[in-house]
Design an enzyme around this catalytic site. Structure first.
Site, PDB file in Angstrom:
ATOM      1  N   GLY A  34      21.357 -10.569  30.523  1.00 43.86           N
ATOM      2  CA  GLY A  34      20.566  -9.516  31.154  1.00 43.86           C
ATOM      3  C   GLY A  34      21.207  -8.150  31.000  1.00 43.86           C
ATOM      4  N   TYR A  47      19.378 -13.160  31.064  1.00 45.52           N
ATOM      5  CA  TYR A  47      19.988 -13.887  32.175  1.00 45.52           C
ATOM      6  C   TYR A  47      21.487 -13.575  32.230  1.00 45.52           C
ATOM      7  CZ  TYR A  47      21.044 -18.061  35.083  1.00 45.52           C
ATOM      8  OH  TYR A  47      21.457 -18.921  36.070  1.00 45.52           O
ATOM      9  N   CYS A  48      21.964 -13.108  33.397  1.00 47.27           N
ATOM     10  CA  CYS A  48      23.393 -12.860  33.634  1.00 47.27           C
ATOM     11  C   CYS A  48      23.932 -11.879  32.592  1.00 47.27           C
ATOM     12  CB  CYS A  48      24.152 -14.185  33.633  1.00 47.27           C
ATOM     13  SG  CYS A  48      25.885 -14.066  34.119  1.00 47.27           S
ATOM     14  N   LEU A  49      24.956 -12.245  31.819  1.00 46.39           N
ATOM     15  CA  LEU A  49      25.463 -11.369  30.761  1.00 46.39           C
ATOM     16  C   LEU A  49      24.370 -11.018  29.766  1.00 46.39           C
ATOM     17  CD1 LEU A  49      28.995 -12.725  29.766  1.00 46.39           C
ATOM     18  CD2 LEU A  49      28.460 -10.503  30.719  1.00 46.39           C
TER      19      LEU A  49
END
Length: 565
Positions: free
Chosen positions: A301, A297-299
């Protein structure tokens, strides 16, 4: 001589670090550079100057027409949606504000020779200036506020002042916002039962208690961003992604990152790969004895992409699939965050982080608020401090107030190598001396972008389709960077576009993808769960114990790192 150079360099760093605290991390040099370039190019554009000089005259017909229309253009702005803005003189103020926005758009956008980077900075600065001076922000020029104040005999202003004073006090003392006391970690937030099965100086690994008799053979390993606490994926019982996956028959692991302090300043991206991602994969693989579905998720990811590329060239294949939530690997279209990732700004931020050891939570949240200053700053101030209306805190808002810091070395590498120079997407990034490339990832991919994402714009997330040779299922979900991910089944007004791309299928641009991807109502969690099941190898009995003889349970979820402030 070297000592003298270091002394002078350190003097520069110290000065800029102190200045950065006063300017909220925004470099005056970068703004001055953009402003000077804009003035120089505008001075060489007599046509544009003439257009701006004649703007009041050329816009006069449009202006008078807007005053006679049933609904003026400015009334489409949510700041002016109240019916009172349709009456004179408020309609006059709202339309004048719209004309000011048009003027500054012409003044800052499309100047011949001005770089797109400087254009973004100048138009952003103009928007911040205008948002601050909107007539909706002042009692004397906002008919809603005048009506509220007269109707309540000024009680709203008294309550608003009390709200402002309380927020200021809590900000100075480091207390959570009003209402956060109703949300307690381990009780009604991050309360899915599980055990910490591994812990090092960077992260804890949680293995959750299965909630079904059988589970899919390959577990799901969540790799959240370390910019915030992991429990956005395990909020309340009704919207916990972790709990929902368990109920659908999946075995689930979660990384809980440590909130770094100044002593962790030298933790770099390789530390997060080695002691975070790879170690979690090793432990979860050892306990389950199976390949893993990795979800970032986000960073987290971005880290998952780097890790998958690193493992792609190895003989052992510990990963079964890759899921990405609002995560970027190619930063060429990273949206408005690029305003804060110029060479000047990165150098300035590095000096600030060098002095502190970390990037502070307030400095990060300030940048994100500026991206949506109308919604997150000025509208909030109007409602809470002038109307006296304090909204009740929900679980997502409570999580959002529980931020973490970023280590100096890691964030410097992230900003320079990935965000600024786009090394991974261009095949120039390396880990532990080994070059990485997106094409090293040979896994089925499920990627989610969100429509209103100011952190990871969906057109940037969509570039996952350019990772060669992969089977990609892409979802565009309604909502923003956080709300679009926390989109549990039964959540009202949720929808998503979804389209599958086989390796042989041609690439579709974001616009063409959107035209072809069908719109579906409801939660994208359900097709994702079906995708996980389709990419699994069947069901096995759910594990009775959490951990194994090598990695024994060390305590209950949510662990200890999630409590670190």
């Amino acid at each position: 001589m070297d000592a003298d150079v270091n002394l002078f360099d350190n003097l520069d760093r110290t000065f800029q670090a102190g200045l950065a605290r006063l300017t909220l991390g925004l470099t005056p040099a970068g703004l001055t550079e953009a402003y000077s370039s804009w003035l120089a190019h505008l001075a060489m554009s007599p046509g544009r100057l003439a257009e701006l000089a004649s703007f009041p005259v050329t816009q006069l017909p449009d202006y008078w027409q807007s005053q006679s229309q049933p609904v003026p253009e400015a009334n489409k702005d949510p700041r002016f949606k109240d019916e009172r803005w349709l009456q004179w003189p408020w309609r006059f103020l709202a339309e004048n504000f719209r004309q000011s926005e048009l003027f500054w758009q012409k003044a800052t956008v499309g100047i011949h020779g001005l770089s797109s980077e400087y254009e973004r900075i100048l138009s952003f600065a103009a928007r911040q200036y205008l948002d601050a001076l909107s007539p909706s922000n002042f009692v004397a020029s906002n008919p809603e506020l005048i009506h509220q104040t007269l109707a309540h005999l000024g009680e709203n202003l008294v309550q608003g002042a009390a709200n402002a004073l309380e927020d200021w006090r809590r900000d100075k003392t480091g207390e959570p916002p009003v209402g956060a006391e109703a949300f307690v970690l381990g009780e009604n937030l991050a309360c899915t039962p599980g055990k910490v099965v591994f812990k090092n100086t960077l992260m804890e690994l949680i293995h959750y208690q299965p909630r079904s008799e059988t589970v899919k053979k390959e577990p799901v390993l969540f790799m959240p961003a370390w910019i915030m606490k992991y429990y956005i994926l395990d909020l309340s019982e009704h919207n916990s992604m972790v709990r929902w996956l368990l109920e659908q028959g999946h075995d689930v692991y979660m990384i809980s990152w440590k909130n770094p302090g100044s002593e962790d300043r030298n933790l770099g991206m390789e530390d997060y790969v080695r002691d975070g991602a790879l170690k979690a994969i090793e432990v979860a693989g050892s306990i389950s004895g199976e390949q893993l579905h990795l979800a970032g998720y986000c960073l987290g990811g971005t880290l998952a992409l780097l890790t998958a590329a690193f493992l792609g060239g190895k003989e052992e294949k510990p990963l079964k699939s890759l899921t990405l939530f609002a995560a970027q690997g190619d930063f060429t279209e990273a949206g408005e965050l690029m305003l804060f990732v110029t060479p000047s700004e990165v150098a300035y931020l590095k000096n600030m982080m060098w002095a502190q050891g970390t990037l502070d939570t307030k400095q990060m949240s300030g940048a994100f608020q500026l991206l949506r200053s109308n919604d997150l700053i000025w509208s909030r101030m109007v409602h809470e401090y002038l109307m006296g209306e304090k909204p009740s805190l929900n679980d997502l808002m409570a999580w959002n107030s529980d931020a973490t810091r970023m280590p100096y070395k890691m964030h410097s590498e992230y900003l320079e190598k990935l965000f600024l120079h786009n090394e991974f997407a261009e095949g120039r990034y390396s880990l532990f001396g080994e070059p990485l490339a997106p094409d090293d990832i040979q896994l089925p991919i499920f990627a989610v972008g969100t429509e209103k994402d100011h952190v990871a714009p969906w057109v940037s997330v969509h570039k996952v389709h350019l990772i060669g040779g992969n089977d990609v299922t892409f979802v565009l979900a309604s909502g923003g960077h956080n709300g679009g991910i926390v989109s549990e089944p039964g959540h009202p007004h949720r929808s998503y576009h979804i389209l599958h791309k086989a390796p042989k299928d041609p690439y579709l641009s974001p616009q063409h993808w959107l035209e072809q991807a069908p719109l579906k109502q409801g939660s994208w969690w359900q097709p994702w769960q079906q995708w996980l099941s389709d990419n699994s190898s069947g069901d096995i009995p759910a594990p009775k114990n959490l951990g194994n003889r090598h990695y024994r349970a060390q305590g209950d979820a949510p662990g200890s790192y999630v409590f670190l402030k």
